[in-house]
Design a protein around this motif. Structure first.
Motif, PDB file in Angstrom:
ATOM      1  N   GLN A 157      43.673  35.222  43.718  1.00 29.12           N
ATOM      2  CA  GLN A 157      42.507  35.492  42.869  1.00 29.12           C
ATOM      3  C   GLN A 157      42.534  34.662  41.586  1.00 29.12           C
ATOM      4  O   GLN A 157      43.566  34.163  41.167  1.00 29.12           O
ATOM      5  N   SER A 158      41.359  34.565  40.982  1.00 27.93           N
ATOM      6  CA  SER A 158      41.253  34.012  39.637  1.00 27.93           C
ATOM      7  C   SER A 158      40.451  35.011  38.807  1.00 27.93           C
ATOM      8  O   SER A 158      39.668  35.793  39.339  1.00 27.93           O
ATOM      9  N   VAL A 159      40.659  35.000  37.526  1.00 24.93           N
ATOM     10  CA  VAL A 159      40.052  35.987  36.622  1.00 24.93           C
ATOM     11  C   VAL A 159      38.611  35.610  36.352  1.00 24.93           C
ATOM     12  O   VAL A 159      38.311  34.439  36.176  1.00 24.93           O
ATOM     13  N   PRO A 160      37.685  36.509  36.207  1.00 21.46           N
ATOM     14  CA  PRO A 160      37.840  37.928  36.516  1.00 21.46           C
ATOM     15  C   PRO A 160      37.433  38.236  37.945  1.00 21.46           C
ATOM     16  O   PRO A 160      36.600  37.555  38.528  1.00 21.46           O
ATOM     17  N   VAL A 161      38.013  39.265  38.498  1.00 19.60           N
ATOM     18  CA  VAL A 161      37.681  39.772  39.817  1.00 19.60           C
ATOM     19  C   VAL A 161      36.809  40.999  39.604  1.00 19.60           C
ATOM     20  O   VAL A 161      37.120  41.837  38.757  1.00 19.60           O
ATOM     21  N   MET A 162      35.731  41.113  40.331  1.00 24.28           N
ATOM     22  CA  MET A 162      34.809  42.231  40.121  1.00 24.28           C
ATOM     23  C   MET A 162      35.420  43.573  40.518  1.00 24.28           C
ATOM     24  O   MET A 162      35.232  44.559  39.846  1.00 24.28           O
ATOM     25  N   GLN A 163      36.143  43.612  41.635  1.00 26.24           N
ATOM     26  CA  GLN A 163      36.724  44.847  42.118  1.00 26.24           C
ATOM     27  C   GLN A 163      38.081  44.578  42.730  1.00 26.24           C
ATOM     28  O   GLN A 163      38.303  43.521  43.312  1.00 26.24           O
ATOM     29  N   MET A 181      46.933  43.620  38.319  1.00 26.52           N
ATOM     30  CA  MET A 181      45.605  44.028  38.780  1.00 26.52           C
ATOM     31  C   MET A 181      44.701  44.285  37.584  1.00 26.52           C
ATOM     32  O   MET A 181      43.531  43.909  37.593  1.00 26.52           O
ATOM     33  N   ALA A 182      45.233  44.901  36.548  1.00 20.69           N
ATOM     34  CA  ALA A 182      44.442  45.144  35.336  1.00 20.69           C
ATOM     35  C   ALA A 182      43.978  43.817  34.739  1.00 20.69           C
ATOM     36  O   ALA A 182      42.803  43.668  34.376  1.00 20.69           O
ATOM     37  N   GLN A 183      44.878  42.859  34.652  1.00 18.09           N
ATOM     38  CA  GLN A 183      44.507  41.556  34.101  1.00 18.09           C
ATOM     39  C   GLN A 183      43.419  40.894  34.939  1.00 18.09           C
ATOM     40  O   GLN A 183      42.476  40.318  34.385  1.00 18.09           O
ATOM     41  N   LEU A 184      43.559  40.980  36.262  1.00 16.42           N
ATOM     42  CA  LEU A 184      42.542  40.395  37.136  1.00 16.42           C
ATOM     43  C   LEU A 184      41.197  41.080  36.969  1.00 16.42           C
ATOM     44  O   LEU A 184      40.152  40.458  37.153  1.00 16.42           O
ATOM     45  N   GLN A 185      41.212  42.354  36.614  1.00 17.33           N
ATOM     46  CA  GLN A 185      39.983  43.105  36.391  1.00 17.33           C
ATOM     47  C   GLN A 185      39.407  42.852  34.998  1.00 17.33           C
ATOM     48  O   GLN A 185      38.335  43.347  34.667  1.00 17.33           O
ATOM     49  N   GLY A 186      40.149  42.122  34.175  1.00 15.92           N
ATOM     50  CA  GLY A 186      39.705  41.880  32.811  1.00 15.92           C
ATOM     51  C   GLY A 186      39.960  43.072  31.901  1.00 15.92           C
ATOM     52  O   GLY A 186      39.320  43.216  30.857  1.00 15.92           O
ATOM     53  N   ASN A 229      43.974  52.686  42.234  1.00 15.99           N
ATOM     54  CA  ASN A 229      43.511  52.806  40.851  1.00 15.99           C
ATOM     55  C   ASN A 229      42.109  52.232  40.634  1.00 15.99           C
ATOM     56  O   ASN A 229      41.731  51.942  39.500  1.00 15.99           O
ATOM     57  N   GLN A 230      41.339  52.119  41.700  1.00 17.15           N
ATOM     58  CA  GLN A 230      39.977  51.581  41.584  1.00 17.15           C
ATOM     59  C   GLN A 230      39.159  52.344  40.545  1.00 17.15           C
ATOM     60  O   GLN A 230      38.493  51.737  39.710  1.00 17.15           O
ATOM     61  N   GLU A 231      39.205  53.654  40.616  1.00 17.04           N
ATOM     62  CA  GLU A 231      38.408  54.481  39.707  1.00 17.04           C
ATOM     63  C   GLU A 231      38.836  54.273  38.257  1.00 17.04           C
ATOM     64  O   GLU A 231      37.995  54.137  37.367  1.00 17.04           O
ATOM     65  N   LEU A 232      40.132  54.223  38.022  1.00 16.21           N
ATOM     66  CA  LEU A 232      40.634  54.011  36.665  1.00 16.21           C
ATOM     67  C   LEU A 232      40.179  52.661  36.125  1.00 16.21           C
ATOM     68  O   LEU A 232      39.697  52.575  34.990  1.00 16.21           O
ATOM     69  N   PHE A 233      40.304  51.611  36.918  1.00 20.75           N
ATOM     70  CA  PHE A 233      39.870  50.296  36.452  1.00 20.75           C
ATOM     71  C   PHE A 233      38.384  50.291  36.131  1.00 20.75           C
ATOM     72  O   PHE A 233      37.958  49.711  35.126  1.00 20.75           O
ATOM     73  N   SER A 234      37.604  50.942  36.965  1.00 22.56           N
ATOM     74  CA  SER A 234      36.165  51.023  36.727  1.00 22.56           C
ATOM     75  C   SER A 234      35.874  51.723  35.405  1.00 22.56           C
ATOM     76  O   SER A 234      35.060  51.258  34.612  1.00 22.56           O
ATOM     77  N   GLU A 235      36.541  52.829  35.160  1.00 27.62           N
ATOM     78  CA  GLU A 235      36.353  53.579  33.909  1.00 27.62           C
ATOM     79  C   GLU A 235      36.761  52.736  32.703  1.00 27.62           C
ATOM     80  O   GLU A 235      36.066  52.728  31.679  1.00 27.62           O
TER      81      GLU A 235
END
Length: 85
Positions: free
Chosen positions: A62-68, A17-22, A75-81
């Protein structure tokens, strides 16, 4: 208590998920944005998710990057931070 296989599975889901979030988790740790206890907490949050199968399917589509991440991601908040730097 979580069994080791479950924790490993969720650590992999969290990493993907982190990788997909960039988000580069290693760099975030080197930059002081993420500590080992923070990482541990994130994996435990992931392990408490009720949707690991749906998450794995979602990630595979999915393909990179995913916005959310999906709305159920613990862990949405952590990824956003981490993306904000």
């Amino acid at each position: 208590m979580h069994d080791l296989d479950k924790l490993k599975r969720h650590a992999a889901l969290f990493d993907e998920m982190a990788q997909l979030q960039g988000v580069d988790l290693e760099q975030a740790m080197l930059d002081g944005q993420l500590s080992i206890p923070d990482l541990d907490d994130a994996v435990l949050r992931c392990a408490n998710c009720k949707e690991p199968r749906a998450c794995a399917v979602w990630q595979a589509q999915q393909s990179v990057p995913v916005m959310q991440p999906p709305a159920y991601c613990q862990n949405q908040e952590l990824f956003s931070e981490l993306k904000e730097g």
